[in-house]
Scaffold this motif. Structure first.
Motif, PDB file in Angstrom:
ATOM      1  N   PRO A 154      31.007  41.736  44.928  1.00  0.00           N
ATOM      2  CA  PRO A 154      31.481  41.556  46.306  1.00  0.00           C
ATOM      3  C   PRO A 154      30.562  40.663  47.150  1.00  0.00           C
ATOM      4  N   GLU A 155      29.233  40.773  46.953  1.00  0.00           N
ATOM      5  CA  GLU A 155      28.342  39.994  47.823  1.00  0.00           C
ATOM      6  C   GLU A 155      28.535  38.484  47.660  1.00  0.00           C
ATOM      7  N   THR A 156      29.086  38.062  46.507  1.00  0.00           N
ATOM      8  CA  THR A 156      29.312  36.619  46.303  1.00  0.00           C
ATOM      9  C   THR A 156      30.553  36.143  47.072  1.00  0.00           C
ATOM     10  N   LEU A 157      31.301  37.087  47.646  1.00  0.00           N
ATOM     11  CA  LEU A 157      32.544  36.720  48.344  1.00  0.00           C
ATOM     12  C   LEU A 157      32.385  36.726  49.859  1.00  0.00           C
ATOM     13  N   GLU A 158      31.169  36.933  50.325  1.00  0.00           N
ATOM     14  CA  GLU A 158      30.903  36.964  51.772  1.00  0.00           C
ATOM     15  C   GLU A 158      31.444  35.685  52.434  1.00  0.00           C
ATOM     16  N   GLY A 159      32.271  35.848  53.454  1.00  0.00           N
ATOM     17  CA  GLY A 159      32.817  34.694  54.179  1.00  0.00           C
ATOM     18  C   GLY A 159      34.005  34.040  53.487  1.00  0.00           C
ATOM     19  N   LYS A 160      34.310  34.469  52.261  1.00  0.00           N
ATOM     20  CA  LYS A 160      35.427  33.844  51.522  1.00  0.00           C
ATOM     21  C   LYS A 160      36.683  34.707  51.539  1.00  0.00           C
ATOM     22  N   VAL A 161      36.587  35.914  52.071  1.00  0.00           N
ATOM     23  CA  VAL A 161      37.749  36.806  52.136  1.00  0.00           C
ATOM     24  C   VAL A 161      37.944  37.265  53.584  1.00  0.00           C
ATOM     25  N   GLU A 162      39.144  37.829  53.851  1.00  0.00           N
ATOM     26  CA  GLU A 162      39.495  38.141  55.246  1.00  0.00           C
ATOM     27  C   GLU A 162      38.843  39.414  55.780  1.00  0.00           C
ATOM     28  N   VAL A 163      38.094  40.125  54.936  1.00  0.00           N
ATOM     29  CA  VAL A 163      37.484  41.390  55.379  1.00  0.00           C
ATOM     30  C   VAL A 163      35.966  41.331  55.177  1.00  0.00           C
ATOM     31  N   PRO A 164      35.192  42.173  55.892  1.00  0.00           N
ATOM     32  CA  PRO A 164      33.750  42.230  55.627  1.00  0.00           C
ATOM     33  C   PRO A 164      33.480  42.720  54.198  1.00  0.00           C
ATOM     34  N   VAL A 165      32.369  42.256  53.634  1.00  0.00           N
ATOM     35  CA  VAL A 165      32.036  42.596  52.237  1.00  0.00           C
ATOM     36  C   VAL A 165      32.121  44.097  51.978  1.00  0.00           C
ATOM     37  N   GLU A 166      31.653  44.903  52.953  1.00  0.00           N
ATOM     38  CA  GLU A 166      31.625  46.358  52.724  1.00  0.00           C
ATOM     39  C   GLU A 166      33.029  46.966  52.664  1.00  0.00           C
ATOM     40  N   ASP A 167      34.041  46.216  53.099  1.00  0.00           N
ATOM     41  CA  ASP A 167      35.410  46.740  53.044  1.00  0.00           C
ATOM     42  C   ASP A 167      36.182  46.264  51.810  1.00  0.00           C
ATOM     43  N   ILE A 168      35.531  45.468  50.977  1.00  0.00           N
ATOM     44  CA  ILE A 168      36.210  44.990  49.768  1.00  0.00           C
ATOM     45  C   ILE A 168      36.534  46.174  48.856  1.00  0.00           C
ATOM     46  N   ILE A 169      37.753  46.168  48.320  1.00  0.00           N
ATOM     47  CA  ILE A 169      38.179  47.221  47.389  1.00  0.00           C
ATOM     48  C   ILE A 169      38.119  46.645  45.986  1.00  0.00           C
ATOM     49  N   LYS A 170      37.253  47.222  45.163  1.00  0.00           N
ATOM     50  CA  LYS A 170      36.947  46.635  43.866  1.00  0.00           C
ATOM     51  C   LYS A 170      37.749  47.335  42.771  1.00  0.00           C
ATOM     52  N   LEU A 171      38.830  46.702  42.350  1.00  0.00           N
ATOM     53  CA  LEU A 171      39.677  47.278  41.301  1.00  0.00           C
ATOM     54  C   LEU A 171      39.745  46.302  40.126  1.00  0.00           C
ATOM     55  N   ASP A 172      38.610  45.659  39.827  1.00  0.00           N
ATOM     56  CA  ASP A 172      38.637  44.576  38.832  1.00  0.00           C
ATOM     57  C   ASP A 172      37.748  44.801  37.612  1.00  0.00           C
ATOM     58  N   ALA A 173      36.991  45.901  37.542  1.00  0.00           N
ATOM     59  CA  ALA A 173      36.064  46.046  36.408  1.00  0.00           C
ATOM     60  C   ALA A 173      36.090  47.449  35.803  1.00  0.00           C
ATOM     61  N   ASN A 174      37.150  48.200  36.099  1.00  0.00           N
ATOM     62  CA  ASN A 174      37.318  49.548  35.505  1.00  0.00           C
ATOM     63  C   ASN A 174      36.114  50.444  35.760  1.00  0.00           C
ATOM     64  N   GLU A 175      35.543  50.278  36.955  1.00  0.00           N
ATOM     65  CA  GLU A 175      34.415  51.132  37.345  1.00  0.00           C
ATOM     66  C   GLU A 175      34.943  52.450  37.902  1.00  0.00           C
ATOM     67  N   ASN A 176      34.052  53.429  38.005  1.00  0.00           N
ATOM     68  CA  ASN A 176      34.455  54.751  38.472  1.00  0.00           C
ATOM     69  C   ASN A 176      34.328  54.805  40.004  1.00  0.00           C
ATOM     70  N   PRO A 177      35.450  54.988  40.721  1.00  0.00           N
ATOM     71  CA  PRO A 177      35.375  54.932  42.192  1.00  0.00           C
ATOM     72  C   PRO A 177      34.611  56.108  42.792  1.00  0.00           C
ATOM     73  N   TYR A 178      34.392  57.166  42.000  1.00  0.00           N
ATOM     74  CA  TYR A 178      33.690  58.349  42.526  1.00  0.00           C
ATOM     75  C   TYR A 178      32.188  58.291  42.286  1.00  0.00           C
ATOM     76  N   GLY A 179      31.733  57.233  41.618  1.00  0.00           N
ATOM     77  CA  GLY A 179      30.296  57.106  41.377  1.00  0.00           C
ATOM     78  C   GLY A 179      29.820  58.052  40.294  1.00  0.00           C
ATOM     79  N   CYS A 180      28.499  58.211  40.209  1.00  0.00           N
ATOM     80  CA  CYS A 180      27.927  59.054  39.155  1.00  0.00           C
ATOM     81  C   CYS A 180      27.786  60.494  39.658  1.00  0.00           C
ATOM     82  N   SER A 181      27.268  61.344  38.793  1.00  0.00           N
ATOM     83  CA  SER A 181      27.027  62.737  39.177  1.00  0.00           C
ATOM     84  C   SER A 181      25.950  62.788  40.268  1.00  0.00           C
ATOM     85  N   PRO A 182      26.092  63.671  41.271  1.00  0.00           N
ATOM     86  CA  PRO A 182      25.032  63.828  42.282  1.00  0.00           C
ATOM     87  C   PRO A 182      23.702  64.237  41.635  1.00  0.00           C
TER      88      PRO A 182
END
Ligand SMILES: Cc1ncc(COP(=O)(O)O)c(C=O)c1O
Length: 365
Positions: A27-55
Motif C-alpha cells: 500500500p505505501e507504494t500507492l500513496e497519492g496514486k489512489v483516491e483514498v489515504p494509504v491507511e484506508d486501502i483494502i488489501k485483497l490481493d495477496a491472500n493474507e489473513n485480515p484478522y492478523g496473527c494470534s495476540p
C-alpha cells in the motif's frame, strides 16, 4: 548499473531475460496514486489473513529478549512443535523462510539444467519461477474448464527427463481442491511429487500422513495464511526422511529467524483461536461468493481457500483491477493466457466484502 555495460555477457545466459515474480503491491507504494489515504486501502490481493496473527504472538514478540542470538540451525525445537501439530515425525520435517523458500530448495535439490518439471496450470506462479531459476524446463499440463487436474495428461507428460511433478491443492489462483484419488494415482508413477498444501487449514484435506509410506511424496505447508504470519516468513514441509535431511543440509543455516520461531510456538498454543478466524473467513468466503454471483458480468469459481477466482465476462479484467485500485481496493489480475479475463479476490472482513461489492456495482460491467 547502467544498461549497455555488457553485464549480460557475464551473468547466466538463461537469466538475462528472467522476468521475476510480479509481487502484490505494498500500500505505501500507492500513496497519492489512489483516491483514498494509504491507511484506508483494502488489501485483497495477496491472500493474507485480515484478522492478523494470534495476540499471543504480538505479546511474545514485544518481550522477546534473545534476538541477538542465532536461531538453532537444526530446527530441533521447531520441528518437535510441528510434529505435535501435524502428527508427522520430526525426521520428516524441515522448515524454511516461507514455503516459497522450500519450493526453491526442492527445485535446487532435484533439478539440473535440462530436467523437466510438470506443472498443472494455471497454478502458483512461484513454481515456474523456481524451475526456471534452477535451469529446469517447465512442462505445462492444462487443467480442465473447471480447473480440475487432468491426471491422464499428467501421466502422459512424463518422460525420461521428468524429475518433479508440482501440484498445489487447494490450488492458487483457482481455489480448486484435487481429489485424494487423483493424488494417489500421480504418486503411483513414482516421480517425485510436491503437493503444496498452503491453504490446507481452509480446505481441510491433506495427504500429510502418507509421507511415511511414499518415497516420492513431499507436502508443503505455511503459517502465512491460517496463522496470519505472512510477514514473518515461515513455512514447513513433510518429506521422506532422506529428503528432509538433504533439505536441512542445503538450506541457509538460519533461514527460520528467531521471531518466526517464537511466533510458531505461540501460534501453536492458540490453534483454537486461529481456527475460529479461519472459520470466519470461510463463512465470509461463502457470502462473498453469493454476492459475486449476483453480479451478472462476473463468474466466481467455487473455492476451498481464502480467495475466490472470478471471470470477468464483460470487459477487461486488467482494467477492472485498475479501477478497483483507483478506489483503494487491491485485487489480483493475472496476465496469463489461461487466466486472461480473471481477477482473484482474497477474502477480507465483512466490511471489506461490502466495500468491494459497492465498488463493483459502481464500476459496472
Ligand atoms: C500455493 C502456494 N504455495 C506457497 C505459497 C507461499 O507461501 P509462503 O508465504 O509460506 O511463502 C503461496 C502464497 O501465496 C501459495 O499460494
Amino acid at each position: 548499473m547502467p544498461e549497455g555495460d555488457g553485464i549480460e555477457k557475464l551473468i547466466r545466459p538463461d537469466l538475462v531475460a528472467f522476468g521475476g515474480y510480479a509481487a502484490s503491491k505494498s500500500p505505501e507504494t500507492l500513496e497519492g496514486k489512489v483516491e483514498v489515504p494509504v491507511e484506508d486501502i483494502i488489501k485483497l490481493d495477496a491472500n493474507e489473513n485480515p484478522y492478523g496473527c494470534s495476540p499471543r504472538v504480538q505479546k511474545a514478540l514485544a518481550t522477546c529478549t534473545d534476538l541477538n542470538i542465532y536461531p538453532d540451525a537444526g530446527q530441533a525445537e521447531l520441528r518437535k512443535q510441528l510434529q505435535e501439530y501435524t502428527g508427522v515425525g520430526t525426521e520428516h520435517i524441515a522448515a524454511g523462510a516461507g514455503s516459497d523458500q522450500l519450493i526453491g530448495l526442492i527445485l535446487q535439490l532435484f533439478i539440473t539444467p535440462g530436467d523437466e518439471v510438470i506443472n498443472c496450470v494455471p497454478s502458483f506462479a512461484m513454481f515456474p519461477f523456481f524451475t526456471n531459476l534452477a535451469g529446469g524446463t517447465v512442462v505445462d499440463v492444462p487443467r480442465d474448464e473447471n480447473f480440475a487436474v487432468d491426471v491422464k495428461a499428467v501421466k502422459a507428460a512424463i518422460t525420461k527427463k521428468t524429475k518433479l511433478i508440482l501440484l498445489a491443492t487447494p490450488n492458487n489462483p483457482t481455489g480448486t481442491i484435487t481429489p485424494r484419488q487423483d493424488i494417489l494415482e500421480i504418486l503411483d508413477t513414482g516421480v517425485p511429487f510436491l503437493v503444496d498444501e498452503a491453504y490446507y487449514e481452509f480446505g481441510g484435506q491433506t495427504v500429510a500422513p502418507l509421507v511415511s509410506q511414499y518415497k516420492n511424496l513431499m507436502v508443503l505447508r505455511t503459517f502465512s495464511k491460517w496463522a496470519g504470519l505472512a510477514g514473518l516468513r515461515i513455512g514447513y514441509g513433510l518429506f521422506p526422511p532422506r529428503i528432509a535431511d538433504y533439505l536441512l543440509r542445503i538450506k541457509e543455516p538460519y533461514c527460520v529467524n528467531a521471531a518466526a520461531k517464537l511466533a510458531v510456538q505461540e501460534s501453536l498454543k492458540d490453534v483454537d483461536y486461529l481456527m475460529s478466524k479461519v472459520k470466519a473467513i470461510i463463512a465470509e468466503r461463502e457470502r462473498l461468493f453469493g454476492e459475486l454471483e449476483k453480479i451478472e458480468w462476473l463468474k466466481p469459481f467455487p473455492s476451498r481457500t481464502n480467495f475466490i477466482l472470478c471471470s470477468v465476462l464483460n470487459g477487461d479484467a486488467g482494467e477492472l483491477q485498475q479501477k478497483l485500485q483507483n478506489k483503494g481496493i487491491l485485487v489480483r489480475y493475472f496476465d496469463q493466457p489461461l487466466l486472461r479475463s480473471s481477477i482473484r479476490i482474497s477474502v477480507g472482513k465483512p466490511e471489506h466484502t461490502d466495500a468491494l461489492i459497492k465498488a463493483l456495482r459502481e464500476i459496472g460491467g
